[in-house]
Design a protein around this motif. Structure first.
Motif, PDB file in Angstrom:
ATOM      1  N   ALA A  30      -0.055  -2.890 -10.232  1.00 25.86           N
ATOM      2  CA  ALA A  30       0.185  -3.885  -9.192  1.00 25.86           C
ATOM      3  C   ALA A  30      -1.025  -4.018  -8.274  1.00 25.86           C
ATOM      4  O   ALA A  30      -1.440  -5.129  -7.922  1.00 25.86           O
ATOM      5  CB  ALA A  30       1.424  -3.508  -8.384  1.00 25.86           C
ATOM      6  N   ALA A  31      -1.601  -2.889  -7.883  1.00 31.22           N
ATOM      7  CA  ALA A  31      -2.772  -2.916  -6.999  1.00 31.22           C
ATOM      8  C   ALA A  31      -3.956  -3.590  -7.680  1.00 31.22           C
ATOM      9  O   ALA A  31      -4.729  -4.310  -7.036  1.00 31.22           O
ATOM     10  CB  ALA A  31      -3.132  -1.499  -6.569  1.00 31.22           C
ATOM     11  N   GLN A  33      -3.838  -6.016  -9.548  1.00 34.03           N
ATOM     12  CA  GLN A  33      -3.599  -7.457  -9.514  1.00 34.03           C
ATOM     13  C   GLN A  33      -3.629  -8.009  -8.080  1.00 34.03           C
ATOM     14  O   GLN A  33      -3.300  -9.166  -7.856  1.00 34.03           O
ATOM     15  CB  GLN A  33      -2.255  -7.788 -10.167  1.00 34.03           C
ATOM     16  CG  GLN A  33      -2.200  -7.449 -11.642  1.00 34.03           C
ATOM     17  CD  GLN A  33      -0.878  -7.821 -12.278  1.00 34.03           C
ATOM     18  OE1 GLN A  33      -0.360  -8.930 -12.076  1.00 34.03           O
ATOM     19  NE2 GLN A  33      -0.301  -6.906 -13.041  1.00 34.03           N
ATOM     20  N   GLY A  34      -4.021  -7.164  -7.138  1.00 34.11           N
ATOM     21  CA  GLY A  34      -4.217  -7.627  -5.772  1.00 34.11           C
ATOM     22  C   GLY A  34      -3.087  -7.364  -4.811  1.00 34.11           C
ATOM     23  O   GLY A  34      -3.155  -7.768  -3.640  1.00 34.11           O
ATOM     24  N   ALA A  35      -2.028  -6.680  -5.226  1.00 35.19           N
ATOM     25  CA  ALA A  35      -0.908  -6.403  -4.326  1.00 35.19           C
ATOM     26  C   ALA A  35      -1.325  -5.405  -3.246  1.00 35.19           C
ATOM     27  O   ALA A  35      -1.904  -4.362  -3.553  1.00 35.19           O
ATOM     28  CB  ALA A  35       0.275  -5.857  -5.107  1.00 35.19           C
ATOM     29  N   VAL A  36      -1.001  -5.725  -1.997  1.00 38.26           N
ATOM     30  CA  VAL A  36      -1.289  -4.812  -0.883  1.00 38.26           C
ATOM     31  C   VAL A  36      -0.008  -4.165  -0.351  1.00 38.26           C
ATOM     32  O   VAL A  36      -0.049  -3.284   0.503  1.00 38.26           O
ATOM     33  CB  VAL A  36      -2.018  -5.540   0.258  1.00 38.26           C
ATOM     34  CG1 VAL A  36      -3.374  -6.056  -0.214  1.00 38.26           C
ATOM     35  CG2 VAL A  36      -1.182  -6.677   0.835  1.00 38.26           C
ATOM     36  N   TYR A  37       1.127  -4.635  -0.857  1.00 39.76           N
ATOM     37  CA  TYR A  37       2.432  -4.017  -0.577  1.00 39.76           C
ATOM     38  C   TYR A  37       3.142  -3.898  -1.917  1.00 39.76           C
ATOM     39  O   TYR A  37       3.300  -4.887  -2.646  1.00 39.76           O
ATOM     40  CB  TYR A  37       3.258  -4.867   0.388  1.00 39.76           C
ATOM     41  CG  TYR A  37       4.735  -4.497   0.400  1.00 39.76           C
ATOM     42  CD1 TYR A  37       5.210  -3.493   1.224  1.00 39.76           C
ATOM     43  CD2 TYR A  37       5.644  -5.149  -0.439  1.00 39.76           C
ATOM     44  CE1 TYR A  37       6.554  -3.142   1.223  1.00 39.76           C
ATOM     45  CE2 TYR A  37       6.985  -4.800  -0.450  1.00 39.76           C
ATOM     46  CZ  TYR A  37       7.440  -3.800   0.375  1.00 39.76           C
ATOM     47  OH  TYR A  37       8.763  -3.434   0.362  1.00 39.76           O
ATOM     48  N   VAL A  38       3.553  -2.665  -2.249  1.00 38.58           N
ATOM     49  CA  VAL A  38       4.225  -2.422  -3.529  1.00 38.58           C
ATOM     50  C   VAL A  38       5.524  -1.671  -3.266  1.00 38.58           C
ATOM     51  O   VAL A  38       5.531  -0.629  -2.606  1.00 38.58           O
ATOM     52  CB  VAL A  38       3.338  -1.614  -4.491  1.00 38.58           C
ATOM     53  CG1 VAL A  38       4.054  -1.411  -5.824  1.00 38.58           C
ATOM     54  CG2 VAL A  38       1.999  -2.309  -4.717  1.00 38.58           C
ATOM     55  N   GLN A  39       6.611  -2.204  -3.812  1.00 37.90           N
ATOM     56  CA  GLN A  39       7.942  -1.614  -3.628  1.00 37.90           C
ATOM     57  C   GLN A  39       8.466  -1.096  -4.968  1.00 37.90           C
ATOM     58  O   GLN A  39       8.361  -1.773  -5.981  1.00 37.90           O
ATOM     59  CB  GLN A  39       8.888  -2.682  -3.081  1.00 37.90           C
ATOM     60  CG  GLN A  39      10.321  -2.222  -2.866  1.00 37.90           C
ATOM     61  CD  GLN A  39      11.258  -3.402  -2.597  1.00 37.90           C
ATOM     62  OE1 GLN A  39      12.277  -3.556  -3.251  1.00 37.90           O
ATOM     63  NE2 GLN A  39      10.898  -4.249  -1.635  1.00 37.90           N
ATOM     64  N   THR A  40       9.026   0.114  -4.964  1.00 37.63           N
ATOM     65  CA  THR A  40       9.645   0.689  -6.158  1.00 37.63           C
ATOM     66  C   THR A  40      11.168   0.588  -6.025  1.00 37.63           C
ATOM     67  O   THR A  40      11.692   0.280  -4.952  1.00 37.63           O
ATOM     68  CB  THR A  40       9.229   2.152  -6.343  1.00 37.63           C
ATOM     69  OG1 THR A  40       9.917   2.980  -5.384  1.00 37.63           O
ATOM     70  CG2 THR A  40       7.723   2.331  -6.186  1.00 37.63           C
ATOM     71  N   PRO A  41      11.930   0.865  -7.090  1.00 38.94           N
ATOM     72  CA  PRO A  41      13.392   0.691  -7.023  1.00 38.94           C
ATOM     73  C   PRO A  41      14.115   1.816  -6.293  1.00 38.94           C
ATOM     74  O   PRO A  41      13.536   2.856  -5.953  1.00 38.94           O
ATOM     75  CB  PRO A  41      13.817   0.685  -8.505  1.00 38.94           C
ATOM     76  CG  PRO A  41      12.566   0.660  -9.304  1.00 38.94           C
ATOM     77  CD  PRO A  41      11.486   1.202  -8.440  1.00 38.94           C
ATOM     78  N   GLU A  42      15.399   1.608  -6.115  1.00 36.38           N
ATOM     79  CA  GLU A  42      16.292   2.678  -5.675  1.00 36.38           C
ATOM     80  C   GLU A  42      16.246   3.807  -6.708  1.00 36.38           C
ATOM     81  O   GLU A  42      16.092   3.585  -7.897  1.00 36.38           O
ATOM     82  CB  GLU A  42      17.723   2.150  -5.556  1.00 36.38           C
ATOM     83  CG  GLU A  42      18.728   3.202  -5.108  1.00 36.38           C
ATOM     84  CD  GLU A  42      20.163   2.715  -5.098  1.00 36.38           C
ATOM     85  OE1 GLU A  42      20.958   3.251  -4.316  1.00 36.38           O
ATOM     86  OE2 GLU A  42      20.486   1.789  -5.870  1.00 36.38           O
ATOM     87  N   MET A  43      16.360   5.032  -6.242  1.00 34.54           N
ATOM     88  CA  MET A  43      16.396   6.215  -7.104  1.00 34.54           C
ATOM     89  C   MET A  43      15.190   6.279  -8.047  1.00 34.54           C
ATOM     90  O   MET A  43      15.306   6.594  -9.232  1.00 34.54           O
ATOM     91  CB  MET A  43      17.706   6.270  -7.893  1.00 34.54           C
ATOM     92  CG  MET A  43      18.881   6.649  -7.033  1.00 34.54           C
ATOM     93  SD  MET A  43      18.655   8.297  -6.311  1.00 34.54           S
ATOM     94  CE  MET A  43      19.564   8.141  -4.785  1.00 34.54           C
ATOM     95  N   ASP A  76      -5.152   6.445  -1.848  1.00 36.42           N
ATOM     96  CA  ASP A  76      -6.179   6.203  -2.857  1.00 36.42           C
ATOM     97  C   ASP A  76      -6.447   4.713  -3.066  1.00 36.42           C
ATOM     98  O   ASP A  76      -7.596   4.285  -3.221  1.00 36.42           O
ATOM     99  CB  ASP A  76      -5.753   6.842  -4.183  1.00 36.42           C
ATOM    100  CG  ASP A  76      -6.827   6.744  -5.243  1.00 36.42           C
ATOM    101  OD1 ASP A  76      -8.014   6.888  -4.904  1.00 36.42           O
ATOM    102  OD2 ASP A  76      -6.489   6.524  -6.416  1.00 36.42           O
ATOM    103  N   LEU A  77      -5.381   3.919  -3.051  1.00 42.77           N
ATOM    104  CA  LEU A  77      -5.513   2.492  -3.347  1.00 42.77           C
ATOM    105  C   LEU A  77      -5.686   1.634  -2.097  1.00 42.77           C
ATOM    106  O   LEU A  77      -6.020   0.449  -2.199  1.00 42.77           O
ATOM    107  CB  LEU A  77      -4.280   2.018  -4.123  1.00 42.77           C
ATOM    108  CG  LEU A  77      -4.064   2.681  -5.498  1.00 42.77           C
ATOM    109  CD1 LEU A  77      -2.703   2.296  -6.059  1.00 42.77           C
ATOM    110  CD2 LEU A  77      -5.177   2.297  -6.455  1.00 42.77           C
ATOM    111  N   GLY A  78      -5.433   2.212  -0.925  1.00 43.31           N
ATOM    112  CA  GLY A  78      -5.563   1.459   0.317  1.00 43.31           C
ATOM    113  C   GLY A  78      -4.522   0.375   0.458  1.00 43.31           C
ATOM    114  O   GLY A  78      -4.810  -0.736   0.931  1.00 43.31           O
ATOM    115  N   ILE A  79      -3.265   0.677   0.064  1.00 44.88           N
ATOM    116  CA  ILE A  79      -2.182  -0.304   0.120  1.00 44.88           C
ATOM    117  C   ILE A  79      -0.954   0.318   0.783  1.00 44.88           C
ATOM    118  O   ILE A  79      -0.877   1.532   0.974  1.00 44.88           O
ATOM    119  CB  ILE A  79      -1.797  -0.793  -1.290  1.00 44.88           C
ATOM    120  CG1 ILE A  79      -1.253   0.378  -2.132  1.00 44.88           C
ATOM    121  CG2 ILE A  79      -2.983  -1.474  -1.977  1.00 44.88           C
ATOM    122  CD1 ILE A  79      -0.685  -0.034  -3.476  1.00 44.88           C
TER     123      ILE A  79
END
Length: 284
Positions: A30-31, A33-43, A76-79
């Motif tokens: 994701a990073a 591809q330029g994402a600066v905010y990345v969300q993962t799922p529940e659990m 590490d990714l600065g996001i």
């Protein structure tokens, strides 16, 4: 103000170390591809319906591999890395279904504990009692980030509009619903609930989901998605397997949507009167 956001779709198993490795791969993708905010799922850390099996791999917050890995990725990714949730061992023997948000420097901005417990009896004998294992949270949360204000929720919380309204009134531009929706409930309600929460609050909504058949035998619905304040699905994933869902978020669209339909401002207090109708002319 615009920024690129990503929702990470996973099929987490019972081993937190493997799940951390899978999360790392997807967050880095994701990073890239330029994402600066990345969300993962529940659990994110473990999808495990066997209580003994879950307790065997649980750690407290200071020793949890998902927490430390997410912190390292953010640094590490600065996001901004938002762990939608992971199970955290508590001192009283209960478990918190807890989300974490980390800043680009790796500092923890805040946590959020799932408020509403998934205690349901569905068709075909499917039954869940989260309250038997998890300690519910009691505090809504909005985090002020450089690109806007972020409101928190987890999975079953999506069925409680007052939570999202409270966060929107507090200024949330982006609402979040990391989830592990069952296939049965997802097929019936997932997209319509997400779009409703976005529309009625004039906010973007980001929902990273678990997807597919898991090691513990459960099946989750997937279809991670990002929705704009007008209810349009900007990007979405399929119903199984890993995916990275990315969209450009223009926070100015929130102001525009709320100016067109200012329901947050137009809301009024009211009282409820229950009236009992009298049966007239009916023979006893």
């Amino acid at each position: 103000m615009t920024f690129k956001a990503a929702a990470i779709q996973m099929c987490s198993g019972v081993d937190p170390e493997k799940n951390a490795a899978d999360m790392t791969k997807l967050v880095r993708e994701a990073a890239s591809q330029g994402a600066v905010y990345v969300q993962t799922p529940e659990m994110t850390g473990a999808v495990q319906k066997d209580r003994a099996g879950l307790m065997a791999v649980l750690k407290d917050e200071a020793n949890d591999v998902i927490v430390s890995t997410a912190q390292e990725l953010a640094r590490d990714l600065g996001i901004h890395v938002h762990v939608g949730s992971t199970a955290i061992a508590l001192a009283d023997g209960k478990i918190a279904n807890r989300g974490f948000l980390f800043a680009p420097g790796g500092d923890r901005i805040c946590t959020y504990d799932k408020i509403h417990m998934f205690d349901v009896d569905l068709d075909n004998g499917e039954s869940w009692r989260e309250s038997a294992v998890y300690r519910p949270g009691g505090e809504a949360r909005v985090a002020e980030l450089p690109f806007g204000k972020l409101g928190f929720a987890i999975c079953y919380d999506v069925r409680f509009p007052a939570l999202f309204r409270t966060e929107a009134v507090a200024g949330a531009d982006v609402l979040t619903v990391p989830a592990a929706f069952t296939r049965q409930t997802g097929e019936a309600h997932w997209e319509v609930l997400l779009r409703a929460r976005a529309i009625e609050n004039g906010a973007f909504l980001i929902a990273a989901a678990q997807a597919g058949v898991h090691e513990d035998g459960r099946e989750t619905f997937g279809h991670s998605m990002i929705i704009d304040p007008w209810g349009k699905v900007l990007a979405s994933a399929g119903g199984s397997g890993e995916a990275v869902v990315i969209a450009e978020i223009d926070v100015d669209q929130v102001k525009a949507a709320r100016a067109k339909i200012p329901n947050l401002k137009n809301a009024r207090d009211f009282t409820l009167d229950t009236v009992a109708a009298e049966a007239k002319g009916v023979a006893a």
